[in-house]
Write a protein that holds these residues in place. Structure first.
Motif, PDB file in Angstrom:
ATOM      1  N   GLU A  19       0.753  -0.839  -0.066  1.00  0.00           N
ATOM      2  CA  GLU A  19       0.317   0.052   0.199  1.00  0.00           C
ATOM      3  C   GLU A  19       0.518   0.991   0.225  1.00  0.00           C
ATOM      4  OE1 GLU A  19      -2.523   0.336   3.828  1.00  0.00           O
ATOM      5  OE2 GLU A  19      -3.322   1.303   2.656  1.00  0.00           O
ATOM      6  N   LEU A  66       1.465   4.173  -2.395  1.00  0.00           N
ATOM      7  CA  LEU A  66       1.237   5.834  -2.006  1.00  0.00           C
ATOM      8  C   LEU A  66       2.747   6.615  -3.113  1.00  0.00           C
ATOM      9  CD1 LEU A  66       0.244   7.765   0.207  1.00  0.00           C
ATOM     10  CD2 LEU A  66       1.488   7.635   1.653  1.00  0.00           C
ATOM     11  N   TYR A  95       1.861   9.914  -5.327  1.00  0.00           N
ATOM     12  CA  TYR A  95       2.992  10.724  -4.305  1.00  0.00           C
ATOM     13  C   TYR A  95       3.905  11.026  -5.737  1.00  0.00           C
ATOM     14  CZ  TYR A  95       2.344  11.150   0.116  1.00  0.00           C
ATOM     15  OH  TYR A  95       1.351  11.489   1.507  1.00  0.00           O
ATOM     16  N   HIS A 130       3.830  23.330   0.052  1.00  0.00           N
ATOM     17  CA  HIS A 130       2.561  22.589  -0.759  1.00  0.00           C
ATOM     18  C   HIS A 130       2.377  21.332   0.244  1.00  0.00           C
ATOM     19  CE1 HIS A 130       6.827  20.188  -2.200  1.00  0.00           C
ATOM     20  NE2 HIS A 130       5.508  19.455  -1.915  1.00  0.00           N
ATOM     21  N   ARG A 131       0.907  20.422  -0.304  1.00  0.00           N
ATOM     22  CA  ARG A 131       0.352  19.239   0.469  1.00  0.00           C
ATOM     23  C   ARG A 131       0.758  18.129  -0.599  1.00  0.00           C
ATOM     24  NH1 ARG A 131       0.851  24.171   1.876  1.00  0.00           N
ATOM     25  NH2 ARG A 131      -1.866  24.365   0.740  1.00  0.00           N
ATOM     26  N   ILE A 132       0.815  16.869  -0.419  1.00  0.00           N
ATOM     27  CA  ILE A 132       0.726  16.038  -1.325  1.00  0.00           C
ATOM     28  C   ILE A 132      -0.085  14.822  -0.709  1.00  0.00           C
ATOM     29  CG2 ILE A 132       2.712  16.531  -2.356  1.00  0.00           C
ATOM     30  CD1 ILE A 132       4.340  14.469  -0.762  1.00  0.00           C
ATOM     31  N   GLY A 133      -0.817  14.433  -1.432  1.00  0.00           N
ATOM     32  CA  GLY A 133      -1.858  13.259  -0.399  1.00  0.00           C
ATOM     33  C   GLY A 133      -1.962  12.059  -1.430  1.00  0.00           C
ATOM     34  N   TYR A 183      -4.419  19.400   4.840  1.00  0.00           N
ATOM     35  CA  TYR A 183      -4.557  20.833   3.253  1.00  0.00           C
ATOM     36  C   TYR A 183      -5.629  22.050   3.595  1.00  0.00           C
ATOM     37  CZ  TYR A 183      -5.355  16.044   0.605  1.00  0.00           C
ATOM     38  OH  TYR A 183      -4.769  14.725  -0.104  1.00  0.00           O
ATOM     39  N   GLY A 224       3.051  19.796   3.920  1.00  0.00           N
ATOM     40  CA  GLY A 224       1.809  18.477   4.731  1.00  0.00           C
ATOM     41  C   GLY A 224       1.748  17.405   3.301  1.00  0.00           C
ATOM     42  N   MET A 225       1.288  16.100   4.039  1.00  0.00           N
ATOM     43  CA  MET A 225       0.984  15.149   3.180  1.00  0.00           C
ATOM     44  C   MET A 225       0.020  14.496   4.139  1.00  0.00           C
ATOM     45  SD  MET A 225       4.958  13.504   4.133  1.00  0.00           S
ATOM     46  CE  MET A 225       4.930  11.827   2.723  1.00  0.00           C
ATOM     47  N   HIS A 226      -0.964  14.269   3.119  1.00  0.00           N
ATOM     48  CA  HIS A 226      -1.940  12.986   3.292  1.00  0.00           C
ATOM     49  C   HIS A 226      -1.935  11.757   3.641  1.00  0.00           C
ATOM     50  CE1 HIS A 226      -6.338  12.124   1.935  1.00  0.00           C
ATOM     51  NE2 HIS A 226      -6.153  11.973   3.677  1.00  0.00           N
ATOM     52  N   THR A 227      -1.157  10.957   3.830  1.00  0.00           N
ATOM     53  CA  THR A 227      -1.083   9.325   3.495  1.00  0.00           C
ATOM     54  C   THR A 227      -2.152   8.570   3.362  1.00  0.00           C
ATOM     55  OG1 THR A 227      -0.199   8.861   5.819  1.00  0.00           O
ATOM     56  CG2 THR A 227       1.147  10.597   4.821  1.00  0.00           C
ATOM     57  N   ILE A 228      -1.358   7.308   4.498  1.00  0.00           N
ATOM     58  CA  ILE A 228      -2.468   6.073   4.185  1.00  0.00           C
ATOM     59  C   ILE A 228      -2.770   6.046   5.314  1.00  0.00           C
ATOM     60  CG2 ILE A 228      -1.765   5.182   2.262  1.00  0.00           C
ATOM     61  CD1 ILE A 228       0.366   3.910   3.330  1.00  0.00           C
ATOM     62  N   HIS A 229      -3.728   4.602   5.745  1.00  0.00           N
ATOM     63  CA  HIS A 229      -4.829   4.485   7.005  1.00  0.00           C
ATOM     64  C   HIS A 229      -3.556   3.872   8.174  1.00  0.00           C
ATOM     65  CE1 HIS A 229      -8.440   4.617   9.411  1.00  0.00           C
ATOM     66  NE2 HIS A 229      -8.685   3.553   8.915  1.00  0.00           N
ATOM     67  N   ARG A 289      -0.825   5.716   9.291  1.00  0.00           N
ATOM     68  CA  ARG A 289       0.579   5.153   9.300  1.00  0.00           C
ATOM     69  C   ARG A 289       1.628   6.725   9.105  1.00  0.00           C
ATOM     70  NH1 ARG A 289      -0.665   0.699   9.134  1.00  0.00           N
ATOM     71  NH2 ARG A 289      -1.612  -0.379   7.785  1.00  0.00           N
TER      72      ARG A 289
END
Lengths: 612, 336
Positions: free
Chosen positions: A317, A321, A325, A460-463, B61, B67-72, B74
């Protein structure tokens, strides 16, 4: 003294008998004496399996030669068996007519029983097809050490050096380097230093006193490329290759990892190099290993994670990501036998399709593979180079066989052979009011820029959510998703412009092309070379860049009448070649936890040539 | 920090439209955190928010920082790697009770144990909101949710007790709508060296509306919660006339002025006292008021600084390494 072109010797004993050390000493000495060589340790997964049993046997095989050596050898010419279990575990592998050196003292009724022998094989006709040399190694050792102030148990522990000494005599090896090693290792305990040196010499002298000279062998220096050499083990080479890439990119190396056989040594190796600024993080699990690396990558490190098959499954998983990314990340998978826990200490190449496809969604990534122990250095550097230059996770496949194997390695001229790596790190200040577009791509490579925390104006934001083209904001737009999926795929496809063309060993067309990848190189190359000397029209295409495949692969595949793809899996590269090039190939699928043998590949090639 | 930059709250508001439900407790948390960021003495580009998955994890956001929106689950592992790579950063984890305590439980406990200098803010609404109403590891027994139509039979975590069991060097608790108190705790967390963990009682207006109301509601919170402060007696109540004393090893509510009780008889909060922190974590409504504020804060080495120290120490002893000399080190030999 008889002269031999090459010799395969296997040292085998109880897992506490010090056979790995004995084998390493023998190979280092042989390398220093100018032989080419290749080694492989073979040990049980139990740390200390019951003493004296077949399950507890530990072995170390070395092939040394006066000509080029590419594998640790198919079958031992010489077996050193320190107890009955070692004889039982290895006898079937020994070449018929080969030499078996046994520690006669260890063949006691109790040890024979533990090994599962009903009668002593030294007294039956079981070993009639071999030259057996019976030596009372234990007694010889304690006798040589009788004047030393050491208990009997400690004296007994020196018996591996006695056995080593005998093999040194047998193959006319120089004792100097081992003596020096003992001196530095036991410098602080003079009695142990003296004991091991005495044991070594006792073995050597025993040879001199009992063997007539015609029973000795000589393996002359190999004609190998001039230069300065060192021994290199696969896992250490991977570690050093990552360090080389960090230096070439002007970045610090971060490794987030979790111990797993047979990859752990890379973490252990990198943990040593604080003075290089290497940061190693032993995480709480495989997932945290890769996740910490992703965090470090966002922070501007050359980030890597190392694992073996089951760990790669757990990292799945997070690799996804990394793909969405679009950040640089190296994932090293030292393959072992699967599925599940499988054969932790045995080798296999069955994670190729997992590396290609083992993620949710359309999730392409770069896949490369190392071909031999020293090649792990170059391919680790390459994995990192491609990750940094293309802002993508890269999976480097090695395997237990080459990771634990070792060979002499001509020390590269790093300035010439490992050029600086140009990262995609942004290097200019933004104009007032200018917005940083985190997913604006280079038109040629489709690679996005890399801006890291600490850079003012680049916040900036990454996701992991789908993002809008150029801007990188969250987007659920239907057409945008299609576009982004295609862009990510095309970006990986264009890596092809940044990798070398596929090489072929042998004629550019002919009757048969052998196609191999990864750690089977030693066997396939040696087999093809041997048959070409006999005039057979066979060539080898050994692949190190698997996704994307070099541009000329398709053309090469169409230039031969037949294509043979031997693999240590059920036909995974064969599957990929068929899918990509719509060609028929002949597979050979070995899944025994053991490497390919040269003779095995020779047999396969001959069979295919005969049926042309 | 040598240079000071003056920020207003607006500097931390990103250009992204906030998409939480109207009335969601997350809005006041966002506001408190944005205000707190103006007070922590860090440059905006040196701040990074990291989140996992869930409603709370939209947080990065909306912050105009990295910022980092990651995975559940982690986020704590990813934040750890980021902080170790660059110790100069101020690293924040925004997470929820499902994200941090269920799927991310392993990373949370190990981050707390290691004491990496990251700040974890956990929005606890005792429900899975983004997946629309399933019970979480903090949902109380008996609660009816989508996956427990006959009531929860799991025993819930007490986040504070769990954190203290990991030797967390900083644990605090706050209410989402008490913005002033929350802001001050966020600033305290920023100034703490090591892992900080703030549990926020957050109200989900859709799936667990009013879950904390009995003690955290505006009308009830003065009487049913107690804000602890280091070195101060444990007093609470609208009238500021109630307090906590110890009877044996157990806390008990008393009224100042009754039965000869004076302020001097009350327990005085000591945030370095492990037993007291644990006691606070076990105080449950309605028997006792629910504790808020900093339960525990102790100083201990932070992981990433120890990593830096080792690197500095070895480098000063061996000199900075380079590949060329490494490749030529140890046993080598010449051929030809």
């Amino acid at each position: 003294m008889k002269e031999l072109e090459n010799v395969v010797i296997r040292f085998s004993g109880d897992s506490g008998d010090g056979m790995q050390l004995t084998g390493t000493q023998f190979s280092t000495t042989s390398a220093l004496m100018g032989n080419d060589m290749s080694t492989f340790p073979d040990y049980p997964s139990e740390i200390r399996a019951p003493q004296g049993t077949v399950a507890g046997v530990s072995g170390f095989q070395v092939c040394f030669g006066a000509t080029e050596v590419n594998t640790p050898g198919d079958e031992p010419d010489v077996l050193v068996a320190m107890n009955p279990a070692a004889l039982k575990a290895n006898l079937a592998d020994v070449k018929r007519g080969g030499t078996i050196i046994v520690n006669n003292d260890a063949f006691s009724p109790a040890n024979l029983k533990k090994a599962g022998y009903e009668s002593n094989p030294l007294d039956t006709n079981e070993l009639d097809n071999y030259k057996v040399i019976r030596i009372d190694i234990s007694n010889l050792t304690t006798e040589a050490l009788k004047n030393l102030d050491l208990d009997l148990k400690a004296k007994g522990r020196c018996k591996n050096f006695c056995a080593l000494g005998f093999t040194y005599y047998l193959f006319d090896r120089d004792m100097d380097s081992t003596i020096k090693w003992i001196e530095s290792k036991f410098g602080k305990t003079p009695v142990l230093k003296e004991a091991n040196i005495l044991a070594l010499k006792a073995g050597y002298n025993y040879g001199g006193n009992t063997l007539i000279t015609t029973n000795r062998y000589q393996v002359p220096k190999a004609k190998i490329e001039k230069g300065k050499y060192r021994q290199m083990q696969g896992n250490a080479a991977t570690a050093w290759g990552l360090m080389q890439a960090a230096e070439a990119a002007g970045l610090k190396l971060f490794l987030g990892s979790y111990p797993i056989t047979p990859a752990t040594e890379i973490l252990q190796e990198l943990a040593k190099f604080k003075e290089f600024g290497v940061k190693t993080f032993q995480a709480e699990d495989e997932i945290a290993g890769i996740c910490s690396a992703i965090g470090a990558s966002f922070g501007g490190a050359l980030a890597a994670t190392t694992t073996s098959g089951p760990g790669l499954a757990l990292k799945t998983e997070a690799i996804g990501l990394g793909v969405i990314y679009e950040i640089p990340l190296v994932i090293v998978n030292v393959q072992r036998g699967g599925p599940s826990t499988g054969l932790p200490t045995k080798t296999e190449q069955a994670d190729l399709l997992q590396s290609f496809y083992g993620r949710n969604g359309e999730c392409p990534t770069v896949v490369v593979a190392a071909s031999r122990p020293s090649d792990c250095f170059e391919m680790a550097y390459e994995a990192a180079r491609l990750a940094l230059e293309h802002m993508t996770p890269v999976i480097l496949l090695t395997d237990g066989y080459i990771a634990q194997g070792a060979e002499p390695w001509k020390i590269p001229d790093i300035e010439k052979e490992f050029r600086p790596i140009k990262t995609r790190m942004v290097d200019r200040k933004l104009a007032p009011g200018e917005q940083f577009l985190s997913y604006q791509r280079d038109p040629k490579t489709l690679v996005r820029p890399w801006a890291i925390p600490g850079m003012a104006g680049y916040e900036h934001r990454i996701g992991g959510l789908e993002k809008s083209e150029n801007f990188g904001n969250v987007s659920h737009d239907a057409k945008n998703h299609q576009r982004m999926v295609e862009l990510r795929a095309e970006k990986i496809a264009r890596v092809v412009d940044n990798i070398p063309d596929q090489e072929v060993f042998g004629d550019k067309s002919g009757d048969l092309l052998v196609v191999s990848w990864g750690g089977t190189y030693g066997a396939t190359y040696s087999a093809v070379r041997e048959l070409r000397k006999e005039g057979k029209r066979v060539s080898l295409m050994h692949m190190k860049y698997l996704n994307p495949m070099p541009k000329n692969v398709g053309k090469i595949l169409k230039s031969y009448k037949k294509i043979l793809v031997p693999e240590l899996n059920m036909g995974q590269l064969q599957h990929l070649l068929r899918e990509k090039f719509l060609i028929e190939t002949i597979g050979y699928h070995k899944v025994q936890g053991q490497p390919l043998k040269i003779t095995e590949v020779v047999g396969l090639i001959n069979r295919e040539l005969e049926s042309l | 920090m040598s240079e000071t930059t003056t920020y207003t709250k607006k500097d931390f508001v990103s250009d992204q439209e906030v998409r939480w439900c109207p009335g969601c407790g997350d809005y006041s948390i966002l506001s408190a955190v944005q205000t707190a960021m103006t007070q922590i003495g860090k440059k905006r580009e040196d701040i990074c928010f990291v989140s996992g998955i869930g409603c709370s994890s939209r947080f990065p956001y909306y912050m105009n920082t990295f910022g980092m929106h990651t995975i559940h689950g982690r986020a704590a592992a990813i934040a750890s790697g980021l902080k170790i790579q660059n110790p100069n950063l101020s690293v924040w984890v925004a997470t929820g009770d499902g994200d941090a305590m269920a799927i991310g439980g392993n990373h949370l406990i190990h981050a707390l144990r290691r004491n990496v200098d990251i700040n974890i803010i956990m929005f606890n609404n005792e429900i899975y909101g983004l997946t629309k109403g399933q019970y979480s590891p903090t949902t109380k027994r008996g609660v009816i949710t989508k996956t427990t139509p006959y009531g929860v039979v799991d025993h819930p975590f007490v986040p504070a007790s769990l954190a203290l069991g990991c030797d967390a060097t900083f644990f605090a608790r706050a209410i989402d709508t008490d913005v002033k108190h929350l802001t001050s705790l966020v600033v305290e967390a920023a100034n703490h060296k090591g892992t900080t963990f703030i549990e926020i009682f957050q109200n989900c207006v859709i799936f667990s509306d009013g879950i904390h109301e009995a003690y955290a509601g505006k009308a009830t919170r003065d009487d049913n919660t107690i804000k602890v402060e280091h070195g101060k007696p444990m007093i609470f109540g609208k009238e500021r006339n109630k307090g906590i004393i110890l009877r044996g090893t157990r806390p008990e509510v008393v009224t100042i002025g009754e039965n000869g009780i004076t302020e001097k008889d009350l327990l005085v909060h000591d945030k370095t006292d492990d037993n007291m922190a644990y006691m606070l974590s076990r105080m449950k409504f309605p028997e006792l008021p629910v504790a808020l504020g900093i339960f525990r804060q102790v100083s201990a080495p932070s992981y990433e600084m120890d990593v830096e120290a080792q690197i500095a120490q070895v480098t000063s002893k061996k000199g900075a390494g380079n590949m060329k000399s490494l490749l030529h080190s140890g046993q080598t030999w010449n051929v030809g």
